[in-house]
Write an enzyme that holds these catalytic residues in place. Structure first.
Site, PDB file in Angstrom:
ATOM      1  N   VAL A  46       0.861  -1.181   0.000  1.00 61.99           N
ATOM      2  CA  VAL A  46       0.000   0.000   0.000  1.00 61.99           C
ATOM      3  C   VAL A  46       0.896   1.230   0.000  1.00 61.99           C
ATOM      4  CG1 VAL A  46      -2.047   1.028   1.040  1.00 61.99           C
ATOM      5  CG2 VAL A  46      -1.507  -1.374   1.473  1.00 61.99           C
ATOM      6  N   SER A  47       0.488   2.261  -0.706  1.00 63.46           N
ATOM      7  CA  SER A  47       1.353   3.434  -0.852  1.00 63.46           C
ATOM      8  C   SER A  47       1.685   4.065   0.498  1.00 63.46           C
ATOM      9  CB  SER A  47       0.685   4.460  -1.773  1.00 63.46           C
ATOM     10  OG  SER A  47      -0.554   4.912  -1.235  1.00 63.46           O
ATOM     11  N   ASP A  48       0.656   4.324   1.337  1.00 64.11           N
ATOM     12  CA  ASP A  48       0.954   4.998   2.602  1.00 64.11           C
ATOM     13  C   ASP A  48       1.623   4.056   3.603  1.00 64.11           C
ATOM     14  OD1 ASP A  48      -1.343   3.514   2.909  1.00 64.11           O
ATOM     15  OD2 ASP A  48      -2.506   5.094   3.864  1.00 64.11           O
ATOM     16  N   CYS A  49       1.299   2.749   3.549  1.00 63.72           N
ATOM     17  CA  CYS A  49       1.988   1.796   4.420  1.00 63.72           C
ATOM     18  C   CYS A  49       3.470   1.735   4.070  1.00 63.72           C
ATOM     19  CB  CYS A  49       1.366   0.409   4.287  1.00 63.72           C
ATOM     20  SG  CYS A  49      -0.343   0.311   4.854  1.00 63.72           S
ATOM     21  N   GLU A  99       5.072   5.156   5.215  1.00 64.53           N
ATOM     22  CA  GLU A  99       5.231   5.266   6.666  1.00 64.53           C
ATOM     23  C   GLU A  99       6.290   4.295   7.179  1.00 64.53           C
ATOM     24  OE1 GLU A  99       4.040   7.475   8.587  1.00 64.53           O
ATOM     25  OE2 GLU A  99       2.418   8.385   7.433  1.00 64.53           O
TER      26      GLU A  99
END
Length: 885
Positions: free
Chosen positions: A559-562, A565
């Site tokens: 996932v992009s934000d995972c 982060e």
């Protein structure tokens, strides 16, 4: 409310905050798993777990996949989330109970009618003593006194199972002991006295659910025990012990024959003595069908099996009577049979698998959909194409009764049901174009595709779909992407990275380094190291190497934000002493993560969740889900874009020579996207949590990471002003989930603060360096958080805080200009007017907030404080029920 703990502390603020952090960390350390993650409940909406259980049940794999302990804990979880009210009282009960309570009871408590009450109590006590004496003080079941087990029931099925193994000689000692127990468990006498006076049925010859002390024979227990002892009587007595005496078998048969109802069915303990309409006075709000002893297929089937087994060995004993009983019972069982399934496929709008055979350039191709929607459509189109129906079971019958009430299953108008949806669930009503499309496919296309020669096309489509299902299973270790299409294995990575960031921010790293080291190892081990197998474009997959998933690497979907982060977190931890947090991640793995993130950016600068946007927003017109919005394509989100900016800028600081120009260009485009997504009131709409507070937190973090400051960015100043205008009198923030649906910032009822909203707002203001202008709002927010902390360091559970796919009602005006989404609203010249009507019982409240942001930005410190004190919803409770901390 209790007085503020902060106000009571004599020490300075830093000591109080540090103590609070230590309590929280001590508590949090106890929750960390051995692998370094924090196992969490990702039940979310309750459609996740039931879907898993139903799927396993339909496949007949429930017991193979779920151990007894798992099933027990699943039931516990569901029970803890269910409401107690299962059987609401009909009005007639309110009248009856109200009349007895208000009129009859006062009379019966006074002389001379109190004599009648005394006589009734004496009679009741006589029956209680009778029941105690005839059950050795065990009584019938778990509700009225207790229960002494299910020994007989378990024993007979255990014997049947052992006998079926053909290992009788090897395990004969078990059969002999069980045989003796079953024989000894038969009830040898009727209850004492005149049984009709005590409202009892004969008991001689029957078997109970547990032991003979229980004294209550059950129809199916008696039948199964009869069948079992008959079976054992045909085995060598030197292995299983001597057979039961025929006279005792005759008693059992006689008892069973007396239990049959007129319609051929068998109840549980006694023949049905009254009428089903008496259920109208059922006083139990948690159970249905408790007033009379209904007939059951299970009991009737067991009796048929027991009696037919008896007839084979004792053909001359009551043969005609037994045969008549069996014939009636068979008729009852056949009459009780219903069509298979809980719901008919005719009541579903079409899910044609032939869509997977379309050329990829067609915008409607499933490969161009949002991956979650794609992976839900994949198995559902297969099941629809096959018209798969699970086996009939008691659960299916129970669900039918619950869903359709008095309407018979075969009388349901399935064509009408195709487009019906409960008003409570209807967030996205079908446009007319969908009714035309689904109606055409249902009435014309599907009948053709089900017949030769077009059925060959259906078969080819189903084969293609199954290949994709196998590919998805094999590349995700049979976990799959998410909770709807199969299941979900948690949110471990997402939780771990934010936990590590939070622990690092406490400046207590040395003291709690062991937590960071375990988390660091978990995060490193969770990175996906390879792309999916095969030619990924053929399977409509994006590259995965270097990414991080929401849960664990087995999930296989980065996932992009995972990823962003996690990248930011491992970079942060790489700057700490390795003897505290463990060795840093290898640079090559960071390069893979950066490469993946760069490939995920859309043309307008924004980042979607899993893959770049593959199709067009206008396809949302065919969104078939009535409960979610924006699910057809993978839209760009401010949260994902902000996270990527933070991750890439963190990387550039430590690795300035690696793809610097490419990364900087990506960050610049992303920053422009974030600024363009900001609403005129200064907020950002948050898509993955509630809502404007969450989105604004990410909006500010992204701009600050890109190099913007409060002094240089009008967007940051407007965002801070927005958050400050929403701060409550208590000092916290509390945003309702209705903000997501209505697209308007709405407070939680009674202007109650929420610790999570408060935390997000506080973090955003800290990031924007609001403390340099006015520290007071931050101090007030911190006090709210500390006051909410419990003694064990945890914080209380409050209202729902996570929302996805909008679940909104109403329309949004969307203008597309040069690939950017420009959202319009009714805000004029930087002024926001929010009108909120909330009805709670008879109370209606309207609150209006007017904030002039242009004037706000030009205020000095003293003027700023005076302005903030003038905002109504910050300083004056809107009703008498609101309390200040």
């Amino acid at each position: 409310m209790k007085k503020s703990q902060v106000q009571e502390e004599k020490d300075d603020d830093e000591v109080v905050v540090k103590a609070s952090l230590k309590k929280a960390l001590r508590f949090y350390s106890t929750l960390q798993g051995e692998d370094g993650s924090w196992p969490a409940d990702y039940g979310g909406p309750l459609f996740l777990l039931p879907g898993l259980v139903i799927g396993l049940h339909v496949m007949g794999a429930k017991d193979a996949v779920l151990s007894v302990e798992h099933q027990r804990e699943i039931r516990r979880y569901l029970y803890n989330h269910q409401e107690d009210l299962y059987y609401p009282h009909p009005m007639i009960q309110d009248i009856i109970w109200g009349g007895l309570h208000k009129f009859a009871e006062p009379i019966l408590m006074r002389w001379p009618f109190s004599k009648l009450r005394k006589k009734a109590l004496d009679t009741v006590m006589e029956h209680i003593h009778y029941e105690d004496e005839n059950t050795r003080y065990i009584c019938i079941g778990p509700v009225n006194k207790g229960y002494n087990g299910s020994q007989l029931w378990d024993a007979v099925f255990a014997v049947q199972a052992i006998s079926a193994t053909k290992l009788v000689k090897e395990y004969g000692h078990m059969l002999e002991k069980a045989h003796n127990f079953i024989k000894n468990s038969q009830i040898r006498e009727n209850s004492s006295g005149h049984i009709k006076f005590w409202y009892r049925h004969i008991t001689c010859g029957g078997w109970p659910f547990s032991t003979p002390d229980n004294g209550w024979p059950v129809s199916d227990c008696t039948a199964e025990a009869l069948k079992t002892v008959l079976m054992l009587s045909q085995m060598p007595c030197d292995i299983v012990g001597p057979a039961i005496a025929p006279e005792r078998l005759y008693d059992a048969v006689h008892l069973l024959l007396t239990l049959q109802n007129e319609n051929g069915g068998f109840s549980s303990y006694e023949p049905m003595r009254s009428y089903p309409w008496l259920e109208v006075i059922n006083p139990a709000e948690t159970f249905g069908d408790i007033i009379v002893d209904y007939q059951y297929v299970e009991c009737t089937s067991a009796v048929v099996q027991g009696l037919t087994s008896f007839m084979k060995l004792y053909p001359s004993h009551k043969r005609e009577e037994i045969q008549a009983c069996v014939d009636k019972a068979i008729t009852f069982i056949e009459n009780m049979q219903l069509p298979d399934g809980v719901y008919e496929w005719m009541g579903n709008n079409p899910l044609p698998p032939e869509m997977w055979l379309l050329p990829y350039f067609v915008p409607l191709h499933p490969g161009r959909m949002w991956c979650h929607t794609r992976m839900v459509y994949l198995p559902m189109s297969y099941l629809y194409g096959k018209r798969f129906v699970g086996p009939m079971s008691f659960t299916v019958l129970s669900l039918r009764r619950e869903l359709y009430g008095s309407t018979l299953y075969h009388q349901v108008n399935w064509d009408l049901a195709r487009n019906q949806c409960a008003k409570e669930d209807l967030y996205y009503p079908h446009p007319m174009i969908q009714d035309i499309i689904w109606g055409g496919l249902h009435k014309f296309a599907e009948p053709i595709l089900m017949r030769w020669p077009f059925s060959k096309l259906r078969k080819k489509a189903l084969d293609t779909v199954m290949e994709h299902i196998h590919y998805e299973d094999e590349n995700t270790r049979y976990i799959c992407i998410g909770p709807v299409n199969k299941g979900y294995n948690g949110s471990q990575l997402w939780d771990a990275v934010f936990a590590a960031q939070a622990i690092s921010a406490t400046n207590l790293v040395k003291e709690y380094g062991h937590m960071l080291q375990k988390a660091h190892n978990f995060i490193k081990n969770s990175q996906i190291r390879e792309n999916s197998s095969g030619h990924i474009k053929f399977w409509y997959r994006h590259i995965t190497r270097g990414g991080w998933p929401f849960s664990t690497p087995d999930n296989g979907w980065p996932v992009s934000d995972c990823t962003a982060e996690a990248l930011k977190t491992v970079l942060m931890l790489s700057q700490m002493p390795c003897d505290i947090v463990g060795p840093a991640i290898a640079p090559e793995r960071l390069y893979d993560a950066v490469h993946l993130l760069l490939t995920l950016q859309n043309e307008n600068g924004g980042f979607s969740s899993y893959e770049p946007m593959r199709s067009y927003p206008w396809l949302e017109v065919i969104n078939p889900a009535e409960t979610f919005g924006d699910i057809i394509v993978d839209y760009q989100y401010v949260e994902c874009t902000s996270a990527v900016v933070q991750g890439l800028t963190s990387f550039m600081k430590l690795y300035p020579s690696h793809k610097r120009e490419e990364i900087q260009a990506c960050v610049d485009k992303a920053m422009t996207f974030i600024e363009n997504m900001q609403l005129p009131d200064g907020s950002w709409y948050g898509s993955w949590a509630i809502c404007y507070t969450y989105g604004t937190w990410f909006g500010i973090k992204g701009l600050v990471a890109a190099g913007k400051t409060y002094e240089t960015s009008d967007s940051i100043r407007k965002a801070c002003a927005f958050l400050l205008s929403k701060q409550l009198y208590s000092g916290g923030w509390g945003e309702s989930y209705t903000s997501c649906m209505e697209k308007t910032y709405t407070n939680i009822a009674r202007n109650k603060s929420h610790i999570t909203n408060t935390s997000w707002a506080l973090l955003a203001l800290i990031e924007a360096e609001q403390a340099k202008i006015d520290r007071m709002p931050l101090d007030r927010a911190a006090k709210v958080l500390i006051d909410h902390q419990m003694e064990n360091g945890d914080f209380p559970q409050q209202e729902i805080i996570g929302v996805f796919n909008k679940n909104y009602k109403g329309e949004e005006k969307v203008n597309e200009t040069k690939g950017d989404l420009a959202r319009t609203s009714s805000v004029d010249k930087g002024k926001e007017k929010v009108t909120q009507d909330e009805t709670d019982g008879d109370q209606a409240r309207t609150s209006t907030v007017d904030s002039d942001y242009d004037d706000y930005l030009s205020l000095g410190e003293e003027e700023l404080i005076e302005f903030r004190n003038s905002v109504p919803n910050l300083n004056e409770p809107n009703d008498e029920k609101q309390y200040a901390y």
